[in-house]
Design an enzyme around this catalytic site. Structure first.
Site, PDB file in Angstrom:
ATOM      1  N   LYS A  68      55.976  11.029  79.059  1.00  0.00           N
ATOM      2  CA  LYS A  68      55.246  11.969  78.194  1.00  0.00           C
ATOM      3  C   LYS A  68      53.785  12.150  78.591  1.00  0.00           C
ATOM      4  CE  LYS A  68      58.187  12.504  74.330  1.00  0.00           C
ATOM      5  NZ  LYS A  68      59.138  11.365  74.364  1.00  0.00           N
ATOM      6  N   SER A  80      63.413   7.465  81.838  1.00  0.00           N
ATOM      7  CA  SER A  80      62.280   8.176  81.240  1.00  0.00           C
ATOM      8  C   SER A  80      61.245   7.260  80.595  1.00  0.00           C
ATOM      9  CB  SER A  80      62.800   9.181  80.215  1.00  0.00           C
ATOM     10  OG  SER A  80      63.624   8.543  79.258  1.00  0.00           O
ATOM     11  N   GLU A 113      52.565  16.713  67.254  1.00  0.00           N
ATOM     12  CA  GLU A 113      53.578  16.195  66.341  1.00  0.00           C
ATOM     13  C   GLU A 113      54.239  15.021  67.038  1.00  0.00           C
ATOM     14  OE1 GLU A 113      54.300  18.483  68.570  1.00  0.00           O
ATOM     15  OE2 GLU A 113      56.079  17.494  69.393  1.00  0.00           O
TER      16      GLU A 113
HETATM   17  C1  LIG Z   1      60.422  11.377  73.950  1.00  0.00           C
HETATM   18  C2  LIG Z   1      61.290  10.670  74.906  1.00  0.00           C
HETATM   19  C3  LIG Z   1      62.497  11.247  75.375  1.00  0.00           C
HETATM   20  C4  LIG Z   1      63.030  12.561  74.882  1.00  0.00           C
HETATM   21  O1  LIG Z   1      62.215  13.671  75.136  1.00  0.00           O
HETATM   22  P1  LIG Z   1      62.567  14.728  76.249  1.00  0.00           P
HETATM   23  O2  LIG Z   1      61.623  15.841  75.981  1.00  0.00           O
HETATM   24  O3  LIG Z   1      63.994  15.126  76.098  1.00  0.00           O
HETATM   25  O4  LIG Z   1      62.317  14.082  77.569  1.00  0.00           O
HETATM   26  C5  LIG Z   1      63.230  10.569  76.327  1.00  0.00           C
HETATM   27  N1  LIG Z   1      62.845   9.356  76.772  1.00  0.00           N
HETATM   28  C6  LIG Z   1      61.716   8.757  76.341  1.00  0.00           C
HETATM   29  C7  LIG Z   1      61.350   7.425  76.875  1.00  0.00           C
HETATM   30  C8  LIG Z   1      60.900   9.401  75.393  1.00  0.00           C
HETATM   31  O5  LIG Z   1      59.781   8.796  74.964  1.00  0.00           O
END
Ligand SMILES: *Cc1c(COP(=O)(O)O)cnc(C)c1O
Length: 414
Positions: free
Chosen positions: A109, A398, A131
């Site tokens: 993010k 992610s 948000e």
């Molecule tokens: C917020 C988040 C997501 C989901 O958000 P996307 O916009 O779909 O990427 C996925 N993995 C992590 C670690 C997150 O913090």
């Protein structure tokens, strides 16, 4: 040296699907999806944002600033790691992990928050709002705001504030104000509505940093571009480390930003399969999952048209996932388009499967993944045995899972 966010890849270069040539159009339509469904009072702010973003993208000084911060502050490029023990245990294809969990603040993010933060400074605005559901996007935004000297207010449902207390404390420590939202089911959907309302009144001096590839144009395009650094690096790393492109790329899909970021630089490589993994929750029933493409229908949510999980009256439904970051009833419009055109496939993985994958990766590799990312790992573990040992699967990891430990311990009943 990391590359700046991907320049305009032309879909037209993809020979098998000529219909890709005109997306998005000037108004941000990805085929039937996307667009700008907002009250008139927001049009001026969105027009200003489109112009500022178009100028920033064309300005080498902006790209140079962002590139330097991504390297020195975020820690990019993040590694592409061959998970040897996990692959051996799964049997079959080689599984590689794109390590967004190693980025500053522990998830992808920050790539977007930093890009939009720099854009805020460029527009001469002094305040950002955001948000947040799980708090990860709020933390990334509060982090970028602290580093850039911007005031920061984060809207968060009071139910989420209770569930994600450590992230509330992190945001406050970083100097952000966390504003509790009491309306509706007191979660992300309501926080987003409240942030949009703030922006209607404050846009002369405030930028709204949306945290995923959702919202009105230009957010889906802009957030994808800022996250495309993931796929740009990954493509180069695959060529260096594997000697070719991978067979399959797997990413979890909440709003869809980490998936769009890793998919986008591969869109014109039809031999690379792109798989988005949604939150299958407890099962296919309404209210039991957050799999918008698998179980939703086209509709309008938060300023754009895409797949939305709706009740029989067409109202946006309450959704469920074990992972707060996937607990969103919509999905970015470009994913809806990739789904309909067949460029990417979307499927759902259940809470239970994600929890098992969380444990398997932790024990096999010493990497504790976010519960969101565990959904992608779970699918890779199903897919690997169906492919030969020469095949390569890349999983977008992610984020890291420290934030999820309390929840996992509770679920495992220890
Ligand atoms: C917020 C988040 C997501 C989901 O958000 P996307 O916009 O779909 O990427 C996925 N993995 C992590 C670690 C997150 O913090």
């Amino acid at each position: 040296m990391p590359q700046p966010p991907a320049p305009a890849y032309t879909y037209a270069a993809m020979p098998t699907a000529p219909c890709f040539s005109a997306v998005p159009d000037a108004a941000g339509h990805f085929g039937l999806y996307g667009g700008t469904y907002v009250p008139e009072t927001l049009n001026a702010a969105l027009t200003q944002l489109r112009d500022a973003y178009a100028q920033a993208r064309a300005d080498p000084a902006f790209t140079a600033d962002l590139t330097r911060l991504l390297r020195d502050y975020v820690g990019r490029p993040t590694p592409l790691y061959f998970a040897q023990r996990l692959s051996a245990q799964a049997g079959g294809a080689r599984i590689y992990l794109k390590r967004e969990d190693l980025a500053h603040t522990g998830a992808h993010k920050i790539n977007n928050a930093l890009g939009q933060g720099l854009l805020t400074v460029r527009m001469g605005k002094k305040r950002v709002i955001a948000e947040t559901g799980a708090g990860q996007h709020g933390v990334a935004t509060a982090t970028a705001a602290a580093m850039l000297g911007l005031a920061c207010d984060v809207y968060m449902g009071t139910e989420d504030m209770r569930r994600q207390r450590p992230n509330v404390l992190r945001m406050q420590m970083l100097g952000a104000r966390v504003i509790g939202v009491e309306s509706g089911d007191r979660t992300l959907k309501n926080a987003l509505n409240q942030a949009l309302r703030d922006w209607m009144e404050s846009s002369s001096h405030t930028h709204y940093i949306i945290g995923s590839v959702a919202g009105p144009h230009p957010f889906p395009v802009m957030v994808r571009d800022f996250q495309a650094i993931i796929g740009t690096e990954c493509r180069r790393q695959c060529l260096q480390q594997i000697g070719r492109l991978p067979e399959t790329i797997v990413a979890c899909v909440g709003g869809g930003s980490n998936a769009a970021g890793i998919f986008y630089p591969f869109v014109n490589d039809p031999e690379v399969k792109l798989i988005g993994v949604e939150a299958g929750g407890r099962g296919p029933g309404l209210g039991d999952n957050a799999a918008s493409i698998s179980h939703g229908a086209p509709g309008i949510l938060h300023g754009s048209r895409s797949y939305v999980i709706q009740d029989p009256d067409g109202q946006t439904a309450s959704v469920h996932s074990i992972s707060a970051g996937l607990d969103y009833p919509g999905v970015g419009p470009e994913h809806a388009y990739w789904h309909d055109t067949g460029r990417a496939q979307y499927l759902a993985v259940t809470d239970q499967q994600a929890l098992e994958a969380f444990q398997r990766l932790t024990r096999a590799e010493g990497i504790i993944p976010a519960l969101e990312s565990s959904h992608a790992v779970a699918y890779a573990l199903q897919l690997a045995p169906t492919l030969g040992p020469q095949a390569a699967i890349v999983v977008n990891l992610s984020g890291r899972g420290d934030k999820d430990l309390d929840e996992v311990v509770r679920l495992l009943g220890r």
